[in-house]
Design an enzyme around this catalytic site. Structure first.
Site, PDB file in Angstrom:
ATOM      1  CG  HIS A 190      89.076  -1.765  17.649  1.00 41.22           C
ATOM      2  ND1 HIS A 190      88.356  -0.757  17.055  1.00 41.22           N
ATOM      3  CD2 HIS A 190      88.527  -2.925  17.197  1.00 41.22           C
ATOM      4  CE1 HIS A 190      87.427  -1.269  16.281  1.00 41.22           C
ATOM      5  NE2 HIS A 190      87.490  -2.588  16.350  1.00 41.22           N
TER       6      HIS A 190
ATOM      7  CB  SER B 291      80.143   0.287  17.352  1.00 41.19           C
ATOM      8  OG  SER B 291      79.959  -0.224  16.044  1.00 41.19           O
TER       9      SER B 291
END
Ligand code: AMP
Length: 287
Positions: free
Chosen positions: A44, A192
């Site tokens: 991210h 993830s």
């Protein structure tokens, strides 16, 4: 260590967010949007950094979107750690963090949704038929709320990126979609939010997903052109490693996502497999 940026604003209010955006646009700032579901990691943050590098004013949304989870999927157990996320984003120098309330996004009488493009029916769509309808609806809503010049998405969710590009093209949405490369851990596992569910043994098994993508790339570079031969080898590799189930392990056209019977690069190798109770996806673009 850099000092947390004082300037980061946090809001859950759509109208408050719009004031910030109006202000930024009045200054002539370009706006970047990074939609996330929180439980942030370096994948991210790399997207966030790309937005900050390209845009004058970067907005990150954190919203675990219920409509992209089907009954029985992991909506309830999806990892959440808002305080940690806010700290990471402030540290990164994000201008505005948007954490909407579910009731504002989906009021009781909410009824209009996006019908996703045809390529949403393949691969993920076969196993999660309502998923991309939910994704398209929330992404279009976030784009309408923030009105960014650029919206940033990770190639980790390769099909999602294709689906969003198609939606933006077909509905003439005034935003430029930016694709960001997959970030992996040192052992090769694609980062993830769901990796926290893997114990050490499961993590070792999960590494076979990236290795299988590499195996496909190696076979292609050594001249194998029969897609089904490679896809059979991919499946076998995952089975041998002990994954609990395989939804798909395929080679596909990078634009249409149609399965490649005959491999003429570029192709994309895509895998969805479950290790323990954790469903993982990964992919590799092979030129
Ligand atoms: P999520 O919070 O899982 O909805 O992801 C938010 C965005 O981050 C999506 O555009 C994802 O594709 C992207 N993303 C998630 N994991 C990675 C990764 N390992 N590398 C690059 N992008 C990622």
């Amino acid at each position: 260590m850099s000092v947390p940026q004082e300037k980061t604003a946090v809001t859950s209010s759509i109208s408050d967010l719009r004031w910030h955006i109006r202000d930024a646009k009045w200054r002539g700032d370009s706006i970047g949007l990074v939609p996330t579901m929180g439980a942030l990691h370096e994948g991210h943050l790399s997207i966030v950094r790309q937005s900050i590098a390209k845009c004058d004013f970067s907005v990150v949304s954190i919203f675990v979107n219920p409509t992209q989870f089907a009954a029985g999927e992991d909506l309830e157990r999806y990892p959440r750690d808002l305080d940690r996320d806010l700290g990471m984003l402030q540290q990164a120098g994000v201008d505005l963090i948007f954490v909407p309330d579910s009731t504002d996004i989906y009021p009781e009488d909410f009824s209009v949704t996006v019908n996703p493009p045809n390529l949403a029916q393949r691969l993920e769509g076969e196993f999660r038929p309502s998923h991309f309808g939910g994704v398209c609806t929330i992404v279009l809503k976030l784009i309408n709320i923030v009105a960014p010049d650029f919206a940033f998405f990770g190639q980790k969710d390769y099909q999602q990126l294709c689906v969003i590009r198609s939606m933006v093209r077909d509905l003439n949405v005034a935003v430029q979609i930016e694709a960001c490369p997959i970030v992996r851990a040192d052992d090769g596992l694609a980062l993830s939010s769901r990796n926290v569910f893997l114990d050490e043994e499961q993590r070792q098994t999960a590494l076979s997903i990236n290795r299988t993508l590499q195996l496909a790339a190696d076979q292609i570079s050594s001249g194998v052109t029969d897609g089904h031969e490679i896809m059979a080898a991919m499946r076998q590799n995952l089975v041998d490693a002990g994954v609990d189930s395989i939804d798909y392990a395929v080679l596909a056209n990078p634009e249409t996502l149609q399965v490649a019977d005959n491999v003429i690069p570029p192709v994309v190798a895509l895998i969805a497999a479950t290790v323990g109770k954790t469903r993982l996806i990964d992919n590799l673009l092979i030129d």
